[in-house]
Write a protein that holds these residues in place. Structure first.
Motif, PDB file in Angstrom:
ATOM      1  N   VAL A   1      55.343  34.997 113.552  1.00  0.00           N
ATOM      2  CA  VAL A   1      54.505  36.087 113.048  1.00  0.00           C
ATOM      3  C   VAL A   1      55.338  37.082 112.256  1.00  0.00           C
ATOM      4  N   GLY A   2      56.494  37.433 112.792  1.00  0.00           N
ATOM      5  CA  GLY A   2      57.373  38.346 112.073  1.00  0.00           C
ATOM      6  C   GLY A   2      57.864  37.759 110.766  1.00  0.00           C
ATOM      7  N   LEU A   3      58.151  36.468 110.770  1.00  0.00           N
ATOM      8  CA  LEU A   3      58.598  35.817 109.540  1.00  0.00           C
ATOM      9  C   LEU A   3      57.497  35.795 108.496  1.00  0.00           C
ATOM     10  N   MET A   4      56.254  35.528 108.912  1.00  0.00           N
ATOM     11  CA  MET A   4      55.146  35.543 107.957  1.00  0.00           C
ATOM     12  C   MET A   4      54.960  36.928 107.351  1.00  0.00           C
ATOM     13  N   ALA A   5      55.068  37.956 108.183  1.00  0.00           N
ATOM     14  CA  ALA A   5      54.932  39.313 107.655  1.00  0.00           C
ATOM     15  C   ALA A   5      56.051  39.629 106.668  1.00  0.00           C
ATOM     16  N   MET A   6      57.269  39.227 106.982  1.00  0.00           N
ATOM     17  CA  MET A   6      58.398  39.492 106.102  1.00  0.00           C
ATOM     18  C   MET A   6      58.252  38.737 104.784  1.00  0.00           C
ATOM     19  N   ILE A   7      57.763  37.499 104.850  1.00  0.00           N
ATOM     20  CA  ILE A   7      57.565  36.721 103.621  1.00  0.00           C
ATOM     21  C   ILE A   7      56.506  37.368 102.740  1.00  0.00           C
ATOM     22  N   ILE A   8      55.426  37.860 103.363  1.00  0.00           N
ATOM     23  CA  ILE A   8      54.368  38.526 102.586  1.00  0.00           C
ATOM     24  C   ILE A   8      54.921  39.757 101.890  1.00  0.00           C
ATOM     25  N   PHE A   9      55.686  40.573 102.631  1.00  0.00           N
ATOM     26  CA  PHE A   9      56.226  41.792 102.040  1.00  0.00           C
ATOM     27  C   PHE A   9      57.238  41.481 100.943  1.00  0.00           C
ATOM     28  N   ARG A  10      58.026  40.444 101.129  1.00  0.00           N
ATOM     29  CA  ARG A  10      59.037  40.096 100.146  1.00  0.00           C
ATOM     30  C   ARG A  10      58.430  39.463  98.899  1.00  0.00           C
ATOM     31  N   PHE A  11      57.372  38.693  99.070  1.00  0.00           N
ATOM     32  CA  PHE A  11      56.832  37.935  97.948  1.00  0.00           C
ATOM     33  C   PHE A  11      55.821  38.726  97.128  1.00  0.00           C
ATOM     34  N   MET A  12      55.297  39.822  97.650  1.00  0.00           N
ATOM     35  CA  MET A  12      54.346  40.609  96.868  1.00  0.00           C
ATOM     36  C   MET A  12      54.952  41.135  95.569  1.00  0.00           C
ATOM     37  N   PRO A  13      56.122  41.789  95.577  1.00  0.00           N
ATOM     38  CA  PRO A  13      56.716  42.205  94.291  1.00  0.00           C
ATOM     39  C   PRO A  13      57.065  41.022  93.407  1.00  0.00           C
ATOM     40  N   THR A  14      57.507  39.909  94.016  1.00  0.00           N
ATOM     41  CA  THR A  14      57.851  38.728  93.220  1.00  0.00           C
ATOM     42  C   THR A  14      56.624  38.166  92.508  1.00  0.00           C
ATOM     43  N   MET A  15      55.497  38.109  93.207  1.00  0.00           N
ATOM     44  CA  MET A  15      54.287  37.586  92.594  1.00  0.00           C
ATOM     45  C   MET A  15      53.750  38.529  91.516  1.00  0.00           C
ATOM     46  N   LEU A  16      53.922  39.834  91.696  1.00  0.00           N
ATOM     47  CA  LEU A  16      53.514  40.775  90.652  1.00  0.00           C
ATOM     48  C   LEU A  16      54.352  40.589  89.402  1.00  0.00           C
TER      49      LEU A  16
END
Length: 217
Positions: free
Chosen positions: A96-111
């Protein structure tokens, strides 16, 4: 500022919806039951603007904005390793923590990926203005709409997820239920003081809420 325009539109729509659908008959105070304008009355469904509806809509929007900007501030000011360690500290599984970290990390990348795709489409003539033989300008229709932007995003996301999955496998993710933490959180005096201040503030609000009807319409 340009990134806040869609957010402002959504907040305005939420305010209008909550303000016009609020039932002033449920209010406990007289000022909140005052109806400013009656727009539509169909028995069970009523659309009207009241003082209580305006206050309720403003408070609803303010709550959402506080949660959004608060979460953005926490994510922007706290390293992801500490956020992951904090989630592990409260007992959440590592996945769960890894999924949250991936979401936070990938949001700027996807933008950034969206901006790159838009630039590539503009380079191919999307949205460029051309002049007709009669001198009038028009938009080219080479690449326009949501689908030309949506398809490259899906392909790019699948490639990044595949690369991430291979990286996780090569690093042995899931081999043990208790992986080694890179960061160990410790409570400092400032953390204890802030937690105590937060507890006192919440207790004070609850006391005023149930004894003096603070915040009740």
């Amino acid at each position: 500022v340009s990134s806040l325009k869609p957010l402002l539109l959504i907040m305005a729509l939420l305010f209008l919806f909550t303000a016009f659908t609020y039932n002033p008959a449920l209010a406990q105070h007289e000022y909140a039951r005052h109806v400013i304008a009656q727009i539509w009355d169909a028995g069970l469904i009523q659309i009207q603007l009241s003082v209580g509806g305006i206050i309720f809509g403003l408070s609803f929007v303010m709550k959402i904005l506080i949660m959004m900007f608060g979460s953005v501030y926490v994510i922007g000011s706290t390293p992801m390793e500490e956020i992951l360690a904090g989630l592990r500290k409260i007992g959440l599984p590592s996945a769960v923590g890894l999924m949250a970290m991936i979401i936070f990390r990938f949001m700027p990348t996807m933008l950034d990926e969206v901006d790159t795709i838009k630039d590539a489409q503009r380079a191919r003539g999307a949205g460029a203005s051309v002049t007709d033989s009669d001198g009038r300008k028009r938009k080219t229709k080479a690449v326009k709409g949501t689908i030309p932007l949506f398809v490259p995003m899906i392909v790019s996301s699948m490639r990044r997820s595949d690369t991430l999955a291979m990286s996780m496998v090569s690093r042995g993710f899931g081999y043990t239920k208790h992986p080694t933490q890179m960061t160990t959180l410790t409570m400092s005096k400032i953390d204890v003081a802030l937690c105590a201040l937060l507890i006192v503030g919440l207790a004070t609000l609850l006391i005023f809420r149930f004894t003096h009807q603070f915040g009740v319409l």
